[in-house]
Design an enzyme around this catalytic site. Sequence first.
Site, PDB file in Angstrom:
ATOM      1  N   LYS A 244       0.825  -1.201   0.000  1.00  0.00           N
ATOM      2  CA  LYS A 244       0.000   0.000   0.000  1.00  0.00           C
ATOM      3  C   LYS A 244       0.867   1.262   0.000  1.00  0.00           C
ATOM      4  O   LYS A 244       0.632   2.193  -0.771  1.00  0.00           O
ATOM      5  CB  LYS A 244      -0.932  -0.005   1.198  1.00  0.00           C
ATOM      6  CG  LYS A 244      -1.950   1.136   1.195  1.00  0.00           C
ATOM      7  CD  LYS A 244      -1.625   2.147   2.264  1.00  0.00           C
ATOM      8  CE  LYS A 244      -2.672   3.254   2.308  1.00  0.00           C
ATOM      9  NZ  LYS A 244      -2.437   4.190   3.405  1.00  0.00           N
ATOM     10  N   ASP A 263      -6.080  -0.001   0.771  1.00  0.00           N
ATOM     11  CA  ASP A 263      -6.123  -0.309   2.192  1.00  0.00           C
ATOM     12  C   ASP A 263      -7.437  -1.046   2.454  1.00  0.00           C
ATOM     13  O   ASP A 263      -8.183  -1.382   1.526  1.00  0.00           O
ATOM     14  CB  ASP A 263      -5.996   0.959   3.035  1.00  0.00           C
ATOM     15  CG  ASP A 263      -7.069   1.988   2.713  1.00  0.00           C
ATOM     16  OD1 ASP A 263      -8.029   1.666   1.976  1.00  0.00           O
ATOM     17  OD2 ASP A 263      -6.963   3.127   3.199  1.00  0.00           O
TER      18      ASP A 263
END
Length: 338
Positions: A244, A263
């Site tokens: 991420k 996320d």
Amino acid sequence: CGAAASMKLRDGPSACPSLWRPLPGPPSELRLDLVLSSGQTFRWWESSPGAWTGVLGERVWTLRQERDRLWYTVYGEEQDGRPDGAETDQVLRDYFQLDVGLPALYRAWGAADPLFRKVANDFPGVRVLRQDPVECLLSFICTSNNHISRITAMIERLCQAFGRHLCCLDARPVHAFPSLSALAGADTEARLRALGFGYRAKFVSGTARAIVEGLGAEGLRRLRTVPYAEARRELCALPGVGTKVADCVCLMALDKAEAVPVDTHVWHIARQRYGAVLGGRSLTPRAHQEIGDFFRGLWGPRAGWAQAVLFCADLRKGQELAGSRDQARRSQGRDNRG
């Protein structure tokens, strides 16, 4: 620089035109209030209603929008000499990627995705910033298990402790983002822990050291020229950098417009709103890849930009909901006291 800077900060572009420069900036192309507060960057604050002050390129700027123009002024001329207007214009054009026409992209994304079209009408002008790779990388290492206001405070403490002092605005000292060498010292981790960075202190100092000893700042910047998968792989080899964070840096600093940071929130959006059954029960690297591929197939080569619009919309709506709840609690408290 305090008194002069304070004077400039209070004056608007119409009051002091010789100190301000305009750029074309219609709201359909850029909304400062959405872009600078949506978690892409953590170094801007609303210094007065409608005016945003922050650090960019080791200079301090104030920006404001009036109708179809973006006005800006740069502080620090007392020390550095008055900056060249064409140069500062280009710094902002590059930072906001103003060569990318946003309305046409919104139309294309909306044609491909009715959900995007429904949300985007209320959130025009959300574009992806092109940030310094070192600042973007080290800032996003601080975002794990964190929220925007706390991240912003952490980055401010980081800059005050390790960054070069630039000037003061209304008695507020403003510092540049620290250099890699400033963060690669043997005592950096301990100092960051004392500043409240917790476990992130090890990753910030470790990554700074790894870049100094490996790629170097220029090598990190050169990742702009390599394929997306290669850039992400290089980033994920650094301490504390997962998929991420790597995707955030790829999108916001390394010119990988197809990078879609995923996320748990984005994962739930994909599953609940788009009906995409992806990645099993946990957010694994495979799930990251599948969700990114899903959105790239839906939105095209600038999928990361489209995702930034939806993220901003969800963030703003969440903030409004939280504000409504706080207001209701305050009202209930007043009623109970009455």
